[in-house]
Motif scaffolding. Structure first.
Motif, PDB file in Angstrom:
ATOM      1  N   ARG A  64       0.839  -1.206   0.000  1.00 52.81           N
ATOM      2  CA  ARG A  64       0.000   0.000   0.000  1.00 52.81           C
ATOM      3  C   ARG A  64       0.876   1.259   0.000  1.00 52.81           C
ATOM      4  NH1 ARG A  64      -2.986  -3.206   4.070  1.00 52.81           N
ATOM      5  NH2 ARG A  64      -4.857  -4.046   3.041  1.00 52.81           N
ATOM      6  N   ALA A  65       1.971   1.231   0.776  1.00 54.85           N
ATOM      7  CA  ALA A  65       2.890   2.373   0.780  1.00 54.85           C
ATOM      8  C   ALA A  65       3.517   2.569  -0.588  1.00 54.85           C
ATOM      9  CB  ALA A  65       3.971   2.150   1.840  1.00 54.85           C
ATOM     10  N   ILE A  66       3.859   1.468  -1.237  1.00 48.44           N
ATOM     11  CA  ILE A  66       4.434   1.545  -2.580  1.00 48.44           C
ATOM     12  C   ILE A  66       3.420   2.130  -3.558  1.00 48.44           C
ATOM     13  CG2 ILE A  66       5.209   0.144  -4.536  1.00 48.44           C
ATOM     14  CD1 ILE A  66       6.550  -1.704  -2.486  1.00 48.44           C
ATOM     15  N   GLN A  67       2.150   1.740  -3.406  1.00 50.83           N
ATOM     16  CA  GLN A  67       1.116   2.269  -4.291  1.00 50.83           C
ATOM     17  C   GLN A  67       0.976   3.774  -4.132  1.00 50.83           C
ATOM     18  OE1 GLN A  67      -1.384   0.471  -6.758  1.00 50.83           O
ATOM     19  NE2 GLN A  67      -0.529   2.493  -7.175  1.00 50.83           N
ATOM     20  N   LEU A  68       1.029   4.263  -2.893  1.00 53.13           N
ATOM     21  CA  LEU A  68       0.971   5.712  -2.679  1.00 53.13           C
ATOM     22  C   LEU A  68       2.160   6.410  -3.320  1.00 53.13           C
ATOM     23  CD1 LEU A  68      -0.271   6.020   1.031  1.00 53.13           C
ATOM     24  CD2 LEU A  68      -1.580   6.351  -1.075  1.00 53.13           C
ATOM     25  N   LYS A  69       3.343   5.787  -3.229  1.00 51.79           N
ATOM     26  CA  LYS A  69       4.524   6.371  -3.866  1.00 51.79           C
ATOM     27  C   LYS A  69       4.353   6.431  -5.386  1.00 51.79           C
ATOM     28  CE  LYS A  69       8.032   5.095  -0.446  1.00 51.79           C
ATOM     29  NZ  LYS A  69       9.286   4.331  -0.221  1.00 51.79           N
ATOM     30  N   HIS A  70       3.715   5.422  -5.946  1.00 50.73           N
ATOM     31  CA  HIS A  70       3.472   5.425  -7.388  1.00 50.73           C
ATOM     32  C   HIS A  70       2.576   6.600  -7.777  1.00 50.73           C
ATOM     33  CE1 HIS A  70       4.357   0.848  -8.084  1.00 50.73           C
ATOM     34  NE2 HIS A  70       5.421   1.554  -7.808  1.00 50.73           N
ATOM     35  N   TRP A  71       1.517   6.803  -6.992  1.00 47.29           N
ATOM     36  CA  TRP A  71       0.585   7.892  -7.311  1.00 47.29           C
ATOM     37  C   TRP A  71       1.198   9.257  -7.011  1.00 47.29           C
ATOM     38  CZ3 TRP A  71      -3.871   4.906  -4.496  1.00 47.29           C
ATOM     39  CH2 TRP A  71      -4.362   3.920  -5.364  1.00 47.29           C
ATOM     40  N   LYS A  72       2.020   9.338  -5.982  1.00 43.56           N
ATOM     41  CA  LYS A  72       2.873  10.491  -5.635  1.00 43.56           C
ATOM     42  C   LYS A  72       2.084  11.725  -5.201  1.00 43.56           C
ATOM     43  CE  LYS A  72       6.697  10.843  -7.868  1.00 43.56           C
ATOM     44  NZ  LYS A  72       7.756  11.117  -8.883  1.00 43.56           N
ATOM     45  N   ARG A  73       1.436  12.403  -6.118  1.00 41.90           N
ATOM     46  CA  ARG A  73       0.791  13.679  -5.808  1.00 41.90           C
ATOM     47  C   ARG A  73      -0.610  13.479  -5.234  1.00 41.90           C
ATOM     48  NH1 ARG A  73       1.317  17.014 -11.280  1.00 41.90           N
ATOM     49  NH2 ARG A  73       0.385  15.047 -12.031  1.00 41.90           N
ATOM     50  N   SER A  74      -1.041  14.449  -4.415  1.00 40.56           N
ATOM     51  CA  SER A  74      -2.331  14.328  -3.729  1.00 40.56           C
ATOM     52  C   SER A  74      -3.497  14.265  -4.721  1.00 40.56           C
ATOM     53  CB  SER A  74      -2.529  15.497  -2.758  1.00 40.56           C
ATOM     54  OG  SER A  74      -2.480  16.739  -3.455  1.00 40.56           O
ATOM     55  N   LYS A  75      -3.413  15.029  -5.825  1.00 34.45           N
ATOM     56  CA  LYS A  75      -4.490  15.001  -6.804  1.00 34.45           C
ATOM     57  C   LYS A  75      -4.633  13.612  -7.430  1.00 34.45           C
ATOM     58  CE  LYS A  75      -4.492  19.880  -8.175  1.00 34.45           C
ATOM     59  NZ  LYS A  75      -4.290  20.838  -9.300  1.00 34.45           N
ATOM     60  N   THR A  76      -3.475  13.008  -7.731  1.00 33.62           N
ATOM     61  CA  THR A  76      -3.497  11.674  -8.324  1.00 33.62           C
ATOM     62  C   THR A  76      -4.052  10.654  -7.336  1.00 33.62           C
ATOM     63  OG1 THR A  76      -1.560  12.245  -9.645  1.00 33.62           O
ATOM     64  CG2 THR A  76      -2.111   9.913  -9.484  1.00 33.62           C
ATOM     65  N   ILE A  77      -3.619  10.760  -6.075  1.00 30.95           N
ATOM     66  CA  ILE A  77      -4.100   9.824  -5.044  1.00 30.95           C
ATOM     67  C   ILE A  77      -5.613   9.943  -4.895  1.00 30.95           C
ATOM     68  CG2 ILE A  77      -4.050   9.310  -2.568  1.00 30.95           C
ATOM     69  CD1 ILE A  77      -1.109  10.167  -2.567  1.00 30.95           C
ATOM     70  N   TYR A  78      -6.092  11.176  -4.843  1.00 30.53           N
ATOM     71  CA  TYR A  78      -7.538  11.390  -4.704  1.00 30.53           C
ATOM     72  C   TYR A  78      -8.283  10.766  -5.882  1.00 30.53           C
ATOM     73  CZ  TYR A  78     -12.014  13.791  -4.252  1.00 30.53           C
ATOM     74  OH  TYR A  78     -13.349  14.075  -4.145  1.00 30.53           O
ATOM     75  N   ARG A  79      -7.801  11.033  -7.091  1.00 26.41           N
ATOM     76  CA  ARG A  79      -8.483  10.529  -8.284  1.00 26.41           C
ATOM     77  C   ARG A  79      -8.504   8.996  -8.335  1.00 26.41           C
ATOM     78  NH1 ARG A  79      -5.207  12.388 -11.918  1.00 26.41           N
ATOM     79  NH2 ARG A  79      -4.168  10.404 -12.352  1.00 26.41           N
TER      80      ARG A  79
END
Length: 461
Positions: free
Chosen positions: A398-413
């Motif tokens: 899950r931490a790796i997935q957040l690193k992949h998405w990186k930016r808050s806008k991308t994570i939200y989307r």
């Protein structure tokens, strides 16, 4: 390669076949499956007393099986730099001459290529990689010799034998401890494969097979030397790990110790150079240790004193396992702490350079290791440990997935696309740089266990 084998002259002798080109990696663990003999095995066994073993090894049928095994193992090239397909071309052109030199005793194996493999404790293990041609010849020899020699080994020997595996040794150890033998004489040999004495090994081999051609060829392999940085170093002792014959030869040498322990009625289990003897008291253990020092010294082998001891069998590591006592005084198996640490270190290594890859690719890379690790440690009877490992692994992913998405806008989307509520997506996206802490709690409700199941991530629990 089938075309190549069809061009090999057929001999009247027949070969026996045991399943397995030997060693690739000891941790991954078993090099020999159940003993499967070629339909023409019987006549090869009858040739043992008539000096026909080398001819049996070089029959078309035996070589075809050996080639399939070598090819399936996908090993690296040796000092000649030739891979599987390039070696097939060489054999196609030169097999008649190669075979004649083998039968006449002129064949000289190439030196093995030295490869240093890092170990979890920071040290290195030396492997010697023979050429593909030499692996083929060794595998063909193994398939003839193993069905003849293996039945003579002690029943307490479990390493690199057809139909036996590490689980059998661990089960035997658990049975001894359950019977009340709570003290173990744990013996580890120091750099065993590097210290094997050639003369002693050949002497023990001659007592088991009567074929001068095979003995001469095995001696040539022992003396082939090692190439490192373009320089060939002669070897007066040792049998490099990496060749198909090495495990069988190791068992030939160590079986002498097994037979002494067996004759004295000791309860023990041996896997390669790891031998555990189970006794009822510390005093008895000291006597066994003194006996083993004497026996190994007679073979010019040295005990690794730092890793060997007379100690309680409970909590002592053996083949990655340790034993513990559950309710009702039942002795059970657990994964040793060092093996758990090695597991986490390997997972970190496999996921360390994961930037720029999708989670599907990360899981695909992890999958073979997880399945192999789960299969090897399937005897462990500690459900809580398995659950904790699963939770730790998914937390890391899950931490790796957040690193992949990186930016808050991308994570939200991305979270919204996965079905997260607006509040959850906002809170997780708002802490986008706190990877580890943010990859638990709320994120668990989106990247669920079912999510990882769909990706094909194996569960350990």
């Amino acid at each position: 390669m089938s075309k190549v084998m069809r061009q090999m002259p057929e001999q009247s002798g027949r070969a026996s076949v045991a399943h397995g080109e030997a060693v690739r990696d000891l941790v991954s663990d078993e090099t020999c499956g159940p003993l499967h003999e070629h339909p023409d095995t019987g006549s090869a066994k009858s040739m043992a007393s008539t000096g026909g073993l080398l001819e049996a090894a070089l029959t078309r049928q035996n070589l075809q099986v050996a080639w399939k095994r070598v090819k399936a193992n996908k090993g690296a090239a040796g000092v000649d730099g030739l891979d599987i397909e390039q070696t097939a071309q060489v054999i196609r052109q030169r097999w008649s001459d190669i075979r004649q030199s083998l039968l006449a005793g002129w064949y000289r194996p190439s030196p093995v290529r030295r490869v240093m493999i890092p170990k979890p404790d920071g040290s290195q293990r030396e492997l010697g990689i023979p050429t593909v041609l030499d692996r083929l010849i060794q595998q063909a020899l193994l398939q003839v010799l193993q069905p003849l020699i293996d039945p003579t080994f002690s029943k307490h020997s479990h390493g690199f034998r057809p139909g036996r595996r590490a689980h059998d040794a661990v089960k035997a150890a658990r049975g001894y401890v359950q019977s009340g033998k709570r003290v173990v004489v744990d013996v580890d040999l120091e750099k065993f494969f590097d210290r094997v004495n050639h003369d002693i090994l050949i002497d023990r081999l001659r007592k088991r097979i009567d074929d001068a051609g095979v003995i001469r060829l095995i001696r040539a392999y022992l003396n082939a030397g090692i190439m490192d940085c373009g320089v060939v170093m002669e070897r007066q002792k040792g049998t490099p790990q990496g060749g198909p014959l090495s495990p069988l030869l190791a068992n030939v040498l160590l079986d002498e110790v097994d037979k002494v322990l067996e004759a004295r009625g000791y309860s023990f289990a041996r896997y390669a150079d790891d031998c555990n003897v189970y006794v009822g008291s510390h005093k008895a253990g000291q006597r066994v240790m003194a006996l083993l020092r004497k026996l190994y010294a007679g073979l010019k082998l040295q005990i690794n004193e730092a890793k060997s001891a007379v100690a309680s069998a409970l909590g002592r590591k053996f083949l990655g396992y340790e034993l513990w006592v559950a309710k009702g005084l039942e002795v059970k198996c657990a994964v040793a702490y060092r093996a758990l640490d090695n597991f986490k270190a390997r997972i970190r290594q496999l996921t360390r350079r994961s930037g720029g890859r999708g989670m599907e690719q990360v899981v695909e890379k992890l999958r073979p290791y997880l399945l192999g690790w789960k299969a090897y440690f399937g005897l462990a009877q500690t459900p809580k440990v398995w659950r904790e490992l699963d939770e730790w692994l998914r937390h890391r992913l899950r931490a790796i997935q957040l690193k992949h998405w990186k930016r808050s806008k991308t994570i939200y989307r991305e979270l919204k696309a996965l079905g997260a509520s607006q509040d959850v997506a906002k809170q997780v996206a708002g802490n986008c740089h706190r990877w580890w802490r943010n990859s638990a709690m709320l994120l668990n409700s989106v990247l669920t266990i079912a999510y990882f199941d769909r990706l094909g991530l194996p569960r350990l629990s």
